[in-house]
Design a protein around this motif. Structure first.
Motif, PDB file in Angstrom:
ATOM      1  N   MET A 265       0.836  -1.201   0.000  1.00  0.00           N
ATOM      2  CA  MET A 265       0.000   0.000   0.000  1.00  0.00           C
ATOM      3  C   MET A 265       0.870   1.249   0.000  1.00  0.00           C
ATOM      4  SD  MET A 265      -2.917   1.131   2.752  1.00  0.00           S
ATOM      5  CE  MET A 265      -3.686   2.758   2.703  1.00  0.00           C
ATOM      6  N   ASP A 266       0.542   2.204  -0.851  1.00  0.00           N
ATOM      7  CA  ASP A 266       1.198   3.507  -0.869  1.00  0.00           C
ATOM      8  C   ASP A 266       0.587   4.316   0.272  1.00  0.00           C
ATOM      9  OD1 ASP A 266       2.683   5.669  -1.584  1.00  0.00           O
ATOM     10  OD2 ASP A 266       2.028   5.737  -3.666  1.00  0.00           O
ATOM     11  N   LEU A 267       1.264   4.356   1.415  1.00  0.00           N
ATOM     12  CA  LEU A 267       0.693   4.946   2.629  1.00  0.00           C
ATOM     13  C   LEU A 267       1.150   6.391   2.789  1.00  0.00           C
ATOM     14  CD1 LEU A 267      -1.129   3.960   4.994  1.00  0.00           C
ATOM     15  CD2 LEU A 267       0.977   3.647   6.298  1.00  0.00           C
ATOM     16  N   VAL A 268       0.195   7.293   3.001  1.00  0.00           N
ATOM     17  CA  VAL A 268       0.483   8.724   3.089  1.00  0.00           C
ATOM     18  C   VAL A 268       0.323   9.183   4.533  1.00  0.00           C
ATOM     19  CG1 VAL A 268      -0.070  11.015   2.193  1.00  0.00           C
ATOM     20  CG2 VAL A 268      -0.405   8.987   0.749  1.00  0.00           C
ATOM     21  N   HIS A 269       1.449   9.286   5.238  1.00  0.00           N
ATOM     22  CA  HIS A 269       1.457   9.802   6.603  1.00  0.00           C
ATOM     23  C   HIS A 269       2.284  11.072   6.721  1.00  0.00           C
ATOM     24  CE1 HIS A 269       0.222   5.895   8.955  1.00  0.00           C
ATOM     25  NE2 HIS A 269      -0.741   6.380   8.184  1.00  0.00           N
ATOM     26  N   ALA A 270       2.646  11.657   5.586  1.00  0.00           N
ATOM     27  CA  ALA A 270       3.450  12.873   5.596  1.00  0.00           C
ATOM     28  C   ALA A 270       2.593  14.127   5.759  1.00  0.00           C
ATOM     29  CB  ALA A 270       4.254  12.972   4.304  1.00  0.00           C
ATOM     30  N   HIS A 271       1.323  14.036   5.395  1.00  0.00           N
ATOM     31  CA  HIS A 271       0.451  15.210   5.451  1.00  0.00           C
ATOM     32  C   HIS A 271      -0.982  14.747   5.231  1.00  0.00           C
ATOM     33  CE1 HIS A 271       0.177  15.796   0.831  1.00  0.00           C
ATOM     34  NE2 HIS A 271       0.729  14.625   1.075  1.00  0.00           N
ATOM     35  N   TYR A 272      -1.925  15.694   5.308  1.00  0.00           N
ATOM     36  CA  TYR A 272      -3.327  15.359   5.042  1.00  0.00           C
ATOM     37  C   TYR A 272      -4.040  16.571   4.460  1.00  0.00           C
ATOM     38  CZ  TYR A 272      -4.186  17.555   9.667  1.00  0.00           C
ATOM     39  OH  TYR A 272      -4.235  18.410  10.741  1.00  0.00           O
ATOM     40  N   VAL A 273      -5.162  16.328   3.821  1.00  0.00           N
ATOM     41  CA  VAL A 273      -5.896  17.384   3.132  1.00  0.00           C
ATOM     42  C   VAL A 273      -6.377  18.433   4.139  1.00  0.00           C
ATOM     43  CG1 VAL A 273      -8.206  16.332   3.252  1.00  0.00           C
ATOM     44  CG2 VAL A 273      -7.597  17.776   1.299  1.00  0.00           C
ATOM     45  N   LYS A 274      -6.353  19.697   3.731  1.00  0.00           N
ATOM     46  CA  LYS A 274      -6.735  20.766   4.660  1.00  0.00           C
ATOM     47  C   LYS A 274      -8.245  21.018   4.684  1.00  0.00           C
ATOM     48  CE  LYS A 274      -6.160  24.700   1.493  1.00  0.00           C
ATOM     49  NZ  LYS A 274      -5.439  25.967   1.244  1.00  0.00           N
ATOM     50  N   GLY A 285     -12.215  21.811  16.417  1.00  0.00           N
ATOM     51  CA  GLY A 285     -12.373  23.261  16.445  1.00  0.00           C
ATOM     52  C   GLY A 285     -11.093  24.022  16.659  1.00  0.00           C
ATOM     53  N   THR A 286      -9.984  23.315  16.955  1.00  0.00           N
ATOM     54  CA  THR A 286      -8.687  23.960  17.102  1.00  0.00           C
ATOM     55  C   THR A 286      -7.847  23.703  15.860  1.00  0.00           C
ATOM     56  OG1 THR A 286      -7.471  22.083  18.057  1.00  0.00           O
ATOM     57  CG2 THR A 286      -8.832  23.403  19.561  1.00  0.00           C
ATOM     58  N   ASP A 287      -6.735  24.436  15.741  1.00  0.00           N
ATOM     59  CA  ASP A 287      -5.846  24.206  14.593  1.00  0.00           C
ATOM     60  C   ASP A 287      -4.702  23.268  14.955  1.00  0.00           C
ATOM     61  OD1 ASP A 287      -4.241  25.794  16.201  1.00  0.00           O
ATOM     62  OD2 ASP A 287      -3.533  27.077  14.564  1.00  0.00           O
ATOM     63  N   HIS A 288      -4.754  22.667  16.151  1.00  0.00           N
ATOM     64  CA  HIS A 288      -3.625  21.848  16.605  1.00  0.00           C
ATOM     65  C   HIS A 288      -4.069  20.488  17.157  1.00  0.00           C
ATOM     66  CE1 HIS A 288      -4.940  24.480  19.962  1.00  0.00           C
ATOM     67  NE2 HIS A 288      -4.783  23.386  20.691  1.00  0.00           N
ATOM     68  N   GLY A 297       2.043  24.058  11.176  1.00  0.00           N
ATOM     69  CA  GLY A 297       1.206  22.936  10.785  1.00  0.00           C
ATOM     70  C   GLY A 297       0.815  22.921   9.323  1.00  0.00           C
ATOM     71  N   TYR A 298       1.402  23.833   8.526  1.00  0.00           N
ATOM     72  CA  TYR A 298       1.018  23.961   7.116  1.00  0.00           C
ATOM     73  C   TYR A 298       2.160  23.546   6.204  1.00  0.00           C
ATOM     74  CZ  TYR A 298      -0.534  26.174   2.752  1.00  0.00           C
ATOM     75  OH  TYR A 298      -0.891  26.427   1.447  1.00  0.00           O
ATOM     76  N   GLN A 299       1.881  22.671   5.239  1.00  0.00           N
ATOM     77  CA  GLN A 299       2.854  22.258   4.231  1.00  0.00           C
ATOM     78  C   GLN A 299       2.658  23.150   3.016  1.00  0.00           C
ATOM     79  OE1 GLN A 299       4.731  21.349   2.002  1.00  0.00           O
ATOM     80  NE2 GLN A 299       5.845  19.484   2.431  1.00  0.00           N
ATOM     81  N   GLN A 300       3.456  24.212   2.928  1.00  0.00           N
ATOM     82  CA  GLN A 300       3.232  25.228   1.896  1.00  0.00           C
ATOM     83  C   GLN A 300       3.470  24.701   0.491  1.00  0.00           C
ATOM     84  OE1 GLN A 300       6.157  28.404   1.793  1.00  0.00           O
ATOM     85  NE2 GLN A 300       7.617  27.193   3.001  1.00  0.00           N
ATOM     86  N   TYR A 301       4.331  23.705   0.352  1.00  0.00           N
ATOM     87  CA  TYR A 301       4.647  23.209  -0.988  1.00  0.00           C
ATOM     88  C   TYR A 301       3.523  22.343  -1.550  1.00  0.00           C
ATOM     89  CZ  TYR A 301       9.272  24.662   0.570  1.00  0.00           C
ATOM     90  OH  TYR A 301      10.321  25.381   1.063  1.00  0.00           O
ATOM     91  N   SER A 304      -1.257  21.635   2.131  1.00  0.00           N
ATOM     92  CA  SER A 304      -1.905  20.632   2.967  1.00  0.00           C
ATOM     93  C   SER A 304      -1.462  20.811   4.413  1.00  0.00           C
ATOM     94  CB  SER A 304      -1.571  19.227   2.466  1.00  0.00           C
ATOM     95  OG  SER A 304      -0.163  19.030   2.421  1.00  0.00           O
ATOM     96  N   LYS A 305      -1.944  19.963   5.286  1.00  0.00           N
ATOM     97  CA  LYS A 305      -1.650  20.058   6.712  1.00  0.00           C
ATOM     98  C   LYS A 305      -0.627  19.006   7.130  1.00  0.00           C
ATOM     99  CE  LYS A 305      -3.570  22.268   9.382  1.00  0.00           C
ATOM    100  NZ  LYS A 305      -3.269  23.597   9.964  1.00  0.00           N
ATOM    101  N   LEU A 306       0.226  19.372   8.086  1.00  0.00           N
ATOM    102  CA  LEU A 306       1.256  18.483   8.597  1.00  0.00           C
ATOM    103  C   LEU A 306       0.801  17.812   9.886  1.00  0.00           C
ATOM    104  CD1 LEU A 306       4.232  20.921   8.081  1.00  0.00           C
ATOM    105  CD2 LEU A 306       3.961  18.741   6.892  1.00  0.00           C
ATOM    106  N   PHE A 307       1.329  16.634  10.150  1.00  0.00           N
ATOM    107  CA  PHE A 307       1.070  15.955  11.411  1.00  0.00           C
ATOM    108  C   PHE A 307       2.066  16.428  12.476  1.00  0.00           C
ATOM    109  CE2 PHE A 307      -0.956  12.714   8.665  1.00  0.00           C
ATOM    110  CZ  PHE A 307      -2.138  12.547   9.369  1.00  0.00           C
ATOM    111  N   ASP A 308       1.601  16.444  13.705  1.00  0.00           N
ATOM    112  CA  ASP A 308       2.460  16.739  14.847  1.00  0.00           C
ATOM    113  C   ASP A 308       2.972  15.407  15.399  1.00  0.00           C
ATOM    114  OD1 ASP A 308       3.721  17.527  17.136  1.00  0.00           O
ATOM    115  OD2 ASP A 308       2.051  18.688  17.944  1.00  0.00           O
ATOM    116  N   TYR A 309       4.117  14.943  14.873  1.00  0.00           N
ATOM    117  CA  TYR A 309       4.628  13.626  15.236  1.00  0.00           C
ATOM    118  C   TYR A 309       5.087  13.543  16.688  1.00  0.00           C
ATOM    119  CZ  TYR A 309       4.711  13.146  10.161  1.00  0.00           C
ATOM    120  OH  TYR A 309       4.364  13.121   8.832  1.00  0.00           O
ATOM    121  N   GLY A 310       5.296  14.689  17.326  1.00  0.00           N
ATOM    122  CA  GLY A 310       5.710  14.684  18.718  1.00  0.00           C
ATOM    123  C   GLY A 310       4.575  14.482  19.692  1.00  0.00           C
TER     124      GLY A 310
END
Length: 361
Positions: A265-274, A285-288, A297-301, A304-310
């Motif tokens: 499976m091509d698994l996408v855990h690098a970002h998600y749709v905004k 209701g929060t941005d975090h 939290g924004y992937q400008q390139y 899309s939205k980034l995950f907080d891996y921490g």
């Protein structure tokens, strides 16, 4: 006297890594500490990654009914509604626990002829961004209305579980992989979106005949924009309904195994749709919730939205997602997309012109 750390085998095999050995040791030590925390809390990483067996819809035989749970710590109020209560948004209120998990119980005696396989539902969430109708993060199936083009979660509970008997495929015995990358929806000769069934009947035999021993499937998890090739995921636990039902995807994988093909499976855990209407962005209701707050939290390139891996809950969500596709669909492994964006704060948009650049923060 301070003990010198044992040299990692990869450094022993590659002398060019010796100048960055300290970086590698530090990162490996961080991995070991986190793994120790997980094992201390849950016994094993396997048990830790069972979030999909707690959140979403879960059958309770003892109480004779269904629990529905969702992690929404920043929400002020949450309701679940659907065709089983005539779409009344504020009738079935969920209850919050100390960890920010909201839950509701649906007794069979009350909902036996209303909450049925195929029922449609959504969440009505009151957060800092107002009242919004949302799709749960753990939805196992999401469908699009042809008329309105809106997406809705679907209660998916077939009367009989998929029959995996006889599927004893062992990908470790394949040896060297020869992988055919494919997109189920785009694999057919005809115009339109291909289906899991068509891929099973028409494409798998050709892949096998041409000498491949593995097939890598793109765009498996649900995504609202077809043109993204599946890389702007909205529902991480729902196979895309464009191509058919979850059972038809399982049949595809079982048939591939019968042919001696591993399925990756091509698994996408690098970002998600905004998108708010379809995805997990600002679900409470929060941005975090699943992302770092603000611009971090924004992937400008990729817009899309980034995950907080921490964040522990995000780790739990993503590891549960990894285990879910292995357990429920019998995928044999993954190709992780966008790994550089996961590793680096610059998301890999630099020139890797020397070995030490691979150890940038």
């Amino acid at each position: 006297m301070e003990k010198t750390p044992r040299r990692l085998p990869v450094v022993e095999r590659d002398a060019w890594l010796q100048p960055v050995e300290e970086h590698m040791n530090r990162r490996y030590a961080q991995y070991e500490r986190q793994m120790a925390r997980i094992e201390s809390a849950s016994g094993s990483i396997v048990d830790y990654a069972n979030g999909y067996r707690y959140f979403g819809w879960q059958r309770d035989e003892e109480l004779d009914g269904w629990w529905f749970r969702e992690w929404l710590p920043g929400a002020h109020d949450v309701y679940v509604f659907g065709d089983f209560n005539n779409w009344q948004r504020t009738e079935i209120r969920m209850h919050r626990d100390a960890a920010g998990v909201w839950s509701a119980f649906f007794p069979t005696a009350m909902y036996c002829d209303r909450l049925v396989h195929g029922s449609l539902y959504k969440l009505h969430v009151h957060g800092d961004n107002g009242w919004l109708d949302r799709i749960p993060a753990y939805a196992a199936r999401v469908v699009q209305d042809e008329a309105t083009k809106n997406y809705t979660a679907q209660f998916w509970a077939p009367s009989e579980p998929f029959d995996w008997r006889g599927d004893a495929f062992d990908a470790s015995k394949i040896g060297s992989l020869l992988i055919y990358e494919a997109h189920v929806g785009m694999a057919q000769e005809r115009e339109g979106v291909g289906t899991y069934r068509e891929f099973t009947e028409k494409i798998l035999p050709v892949i096998k005949k041409d000498g491949y021993n593995a097939v890598q499937l793109m765009a498996v998890a649900e995504h609202p924009y077809y043109g993204s090739f599946g890389y702007h995921v909205s529902s991480f636990f729902a196979p895309t309904s464009r191509c058919g039902t979850p059972e038809e995807l399982k049949e595809l994988i079982r048939r591939a195994h019968e042919l001696g093909l591993a399925v990756i499976m091509d698994l996408v855990h690098a970002h998600y749709v905004k998108n708010l209407n379809e995805g997990i962005n600002s679900l409470d209701g929060t941005d975090h919730l699943y992302s770092p707050p603000g611009d971090a939290g924004y992937q400008q390139y990729w817009d899309s939205k980034l995950f907080d891996y921490g964040k522990e809950e995000v780790q739990h969500f993503l590891l549960s997602n990894v285990k879910y596709w292995l357990d429920e669909f019998h995928f044999d492994g993954y190709r992780f997309d966008g790994v550089t964006s996961m590793i680096y704060r610059h998301h890999g948009y630099v020139t890797f012109d020397s070995r030490d650049r691979f150890f940038d923060e």
